[in-house]
Write a protein that holds these residues in place. Sequence first.
Motif, PDB file in Angstrom:
ATOM      1  N   MET A 194      36.231  45.982  31.179  1.00 27.71           N
ATOM      2  CA  MET A 194      37.175  47.090  31.329  1.00 27.71           C
ATOM      3  C   MET A 194      38.037  47.000  32.581  1.00 27.71           C
ATOM      4  SD  MET A 194      34.851  50.327  30.071  1.00 27.71           S
ATOM      5  CE  MET A 194      36.287  51.420  30.145  1.00 27.71           C
ATOM      6  N   ARG A 195      38.053  45.872  33.251  1.00 28.56           N
ATOM      7  CA  ARG A 195      38.804  45.778  34.505  1.00 28.56           C
ATOM      8  C   ARG A 195      40.287  46.090  34.330  1.00 28.56           C
ATOM      9  NH1 ARG A 195      37.045  40.047  36.845  1.00 28.56           N
ATOM     10  NH2 ARG A 195      36.780  39.679  34.613  1.00 28.56           N
ATOM     11  N   ASP A 196      40.909  45.528  33.293  1.00 28.18           N
ATOM     12  CA  ASP A 196      42.341  45.776  33.098  1.00 28.18           C
ATOM     13  C   ASP A 196      42.609  47.253  32.827  1.00 28.18           C
ATOM     14  OD1 ASP A 196      42.984  43.147  33.500  1.00 28.18           O
ATOM     15  OD2 ASP A 196      43.068  42.632  31.364  1.00 28.18           O
ATOM     16  N   LEU A 213      44.385  52.654  35.310  1.00 27.01           N
ATOM     17  CA  LEU A 213      44.076  54.028  35.708  1.00 27.01           C
ATOM     18  C   LEU A 213      44.144  54.218  37.222  1.00 27.01           C
ATOM     19  CD1 LEU A 213      41.052  54.796  33.312  1.00 27.01           C
ATOM     20  CD2 LEU A 213      43.383  55.721  33.167  1.00 27.01           C
ATOM     21  N   GLY A 214      44.403  53.142  37.940  1.00 22.33           N
ATOM     22  CA  GLY A 214      44.556  53.237  39.385  1.00 22.33           C
ATOM     23  C   GLY A 214      43.394  52.711  40.198  1.00 22.33           C
ATOM     24  N   LEU A 215      42.307  52.288  39.547  1.00 23.86           N
ATOM     25  CA  LEU A 215      41.133  51.773  40.265  1.00 23.86           C
ATOM     26  C   LEU A 215      41.308  50.284  40.523  1.00 23.86           C
ATOM     27  CD1 LEU A 215      38.291  53.612  38.323  1.00 23.86           C
ATOM     28  CD2 LEU A 215      39.280  54.234  40.522  1.00 23.86           C
ATOM     29  N   LYS A 216      42.137  49.951  41.503  1.00 25.41           N
ATOM     30  CA  LYS A 216      42.464  48.559  41.780  1.00 25.41           C
ATOM     31  C   LYS A 216      41.671  47.988  42.955  1.00 25.41           C
ATOM     32  CE  LYS A 216      47.211  49.227  40.116  1.00 25.41           C
ATOM     33  NZ  LYS A 216      48.660  49.139  40.449  1.00 25.41           N
ATOM     34  N   ALA A 217      41.356  48.835  43.928  1.00 21.05           N
ATOM     35  CA  ALA A 217      40.715  48.344  45.148  1.00 21.05           C
ATOM     36  C   ALA A 217      39.346  47.731  44.880  1.00 21.05           C
ATOM     37  CB  ALA A 217      40.587  49.480  46.160  1.00 21.05           C
ATOM     38  N   LEU A 218      38.637  48.238  43.855  1.00 19.10           N
ATOM     39  CA  LEU A 218      37.286  47.750  43.564  1.00 19.10           C
ATOM     40  C   LEU A 218      37.263  46.267  43.223  1.00 19.10           C
ATOM     41  CD1 LEU A 218      35.979  50.639  41.277  1.00 19.10           C
ATOM     42  CD2 LEU A 218      35.473  50.289  43.690  1.00 19.10           C
ATOM     43  N   PHE A 219      38.344  45.780  42.626  1.00 20.65           N
ATOM     44  CA  PHE A 219      38.369  44.422  42.108  1.00 20.65           C
ATOM     45  C   PHE A 219      39.144  43.457  43.010  1.00 20.65           C
ATOM     46  CE2 PHE A 219      38.562  47.560  38.630  1.00 20.65           C
ATOM     47  CZ  PHE A 219      37.287  47.377  38.104  1.00 20.65           C
ATOM     48  N   ASN A 223      40.235  41.786  49.140  1.00 23.95           N
ATOM     49  CA  ASN A 223      40.765  42.229  50.432  1.00 23.95           C
ATOM     50  C   ASN A 223      40.557  43.725  50.671  1.00 23.95           C
ATOM     51  OD1 ASN A 223      41.824  39.651  51.181  1.00 23.95           O
ATOM     52  ND2 ASN A 223      43.536  39.987  49.766  1.00 23.95           N
ATOM     53  N   THR A 224      40.558  44.524  49.616  1.00 21.27           N
ATOM     54  CA  THR A 224      40.494  45.983  49.782  1.00 21.27           C
ATOM     55  C   THR A 224      39.161  46.600  49.381  1.00 21.27           C
ATOM     56  OG1 THR A 224      41.459  46.281  47.569  1.00 21.27           O
ATOM     57  CG2 THR A 224      42.976  46.227  49.441  1.00 21.27           C
ATOM     58  N   SER A 225      38.304  45.868  48.668  1.00 26.85           N
ATOM     59  CA  SER A 225      37.021  46.435  48.230  1.00 26.85           C
ATOM     60  C   SER A 225      36.093  46.646  49.422  1.00 26.85           C
ATOM     61  CB  SER A 225      36.355  45.510  47.212  1.00 26.85           C
ATOM     62  OG  SER A 225      36.048  44.257  47.805  1.00 26.85           O
ATOM     63  N   ASP A 226      35.274  47.692  49.321  1.00 24.08           N
ATOM     64  CA  ASP A 226      34.324  48.003  50.394  1.00 24.08           C
ATOM     65  C   ASP A 226      33.079  48.619  49.766  1.00 24.08           C
ATOM     66  OD1 ASP A 226      32.919  48.662  52.619  1.00 24.08           O
ATOM     67  OD2 ASP A 226      34.391  50.084  53.426  1.00 24.08           O
ATOM     68  N   PHE A 227      32.005  47.855  49.718  1.00 22.40           N
ATOM     69  CA  PHE A 227      30.770  48.323  49.107  1.00 22.40           C
ATOM     70  C   PHE A 227      29.665  48.562  50.128  1.00 22.40           C
ATOM     71  CE2 PHE A 227      32.955  46.572  45.435  1.00 22.40           C
ATOM     72  CZ  PHE A 227      32.648  47.503  44.451  1.00 22.40           C
ATOM     73  N   THR A 228      30.037  48.761  51.373  1.00 21.45           N
ATOM     74  CA  THR A 228      29.057  49.175  52.376  1.00 21.45           C
ATOM     75  C   THR A 228      28.701  50.641  52.125  1.00 21.45           C
ATOM     76  OG1 THR A 228      30.860  49.786  53.859  1.00 21.45           O
ATOM     77  CG2 THR A 228      29.916  47.577  54.130  1.00 21.45           C
ATOM     78  N   GLY A 271      33.283  41.939  40.271  1.00 21.33           N
ATOM     79  CA  GLY A 271      33.764  40.820  39.467  1.00 21.33           C
ATOM     80  C   GLY A 271      33.940  41.135  37.999  1.00 21.33           C
ATOM     81  N   ALA A 272      33.299  42.203  37.496  1.00 15.97           N
ATOM     82  CA  ALA A 272      33.422  42.591  36.092  1.00 15.97           C
ATOM     83  C   ALA A 272      32.875  44.004  35.919  1.00 15.97           C
ATOM     84  CB  ALA A 272      32.671  41.617  35.188  1.00 15.97           C
TER      85      ALA A 272
END
Length: 246
Positions: free
Chosen positions: A157-159, A164-170, A173-178, A188-189
Amino acid sequence: KALALYNGMLATAIGENDYQLVDSKIVSSRTKLIAGCSTTFRQEWEIPFNVANSRSADFDNASGGMPHFRQMRSKGLYRLAKGENWKAVALPFKSAHAGAPALVYIGILPSGTARDFASALTPEFLTEIRAALAEAKPQETLVELPRMELQVLPYDMRDSLRKLGLKALFDSNTSDFTPLTPEKIHLGAFIHSCTLSLAESKDTPKADDALDYAPEYISFSRPYIWLIADLATDTPIEFIGLVEEM
């Protein structure tokens, strides 16, 4: 090894042995984080669909074909509602446990094409149909419904989520899972799978010889819209679908 463990946990959750939800076409050895959602719906009907009453029938496909399908049949006190260009019925499920939502299967049979009706099915229109069913007095109705065993194959469902605007997770450079991990990783998926069973009831008695004698009648032997929801509230809608081919 991590991929096998992930697949094993999801197979256990949905009750399917050796179910491969994720494979090497979706993830690779470089994938460090994946998310998954697997939905299974198997619930008993409040008014049984007796297997002895089921029969082979023709379905008027949207493409013009008339294939055979297994038609379940039941007679009971169902909520039935009608509008200018539609007819709908609510088929209740048994509650899974005390305090659980009173879910119903709603079948909507449009007078025109189901696809055109579905394209005009706004949230407000859908609320209107559900409200009409909630207010309807149950009446003896013969219902004919296709037996449905539906499995939506694993879908990334990444695309869809990006749209829907959830781009940072994938994005690396912008993802943050701390504080989940101090390592800089991205998703990654995001895998979704669905299994739905709408079949005859278990341990049903012999066939009902008086099944055809009912004041009301609705048969889903041509394209229609269906959903599973709680009539007591505007939400949730557990599933919604359009059946055009059989």
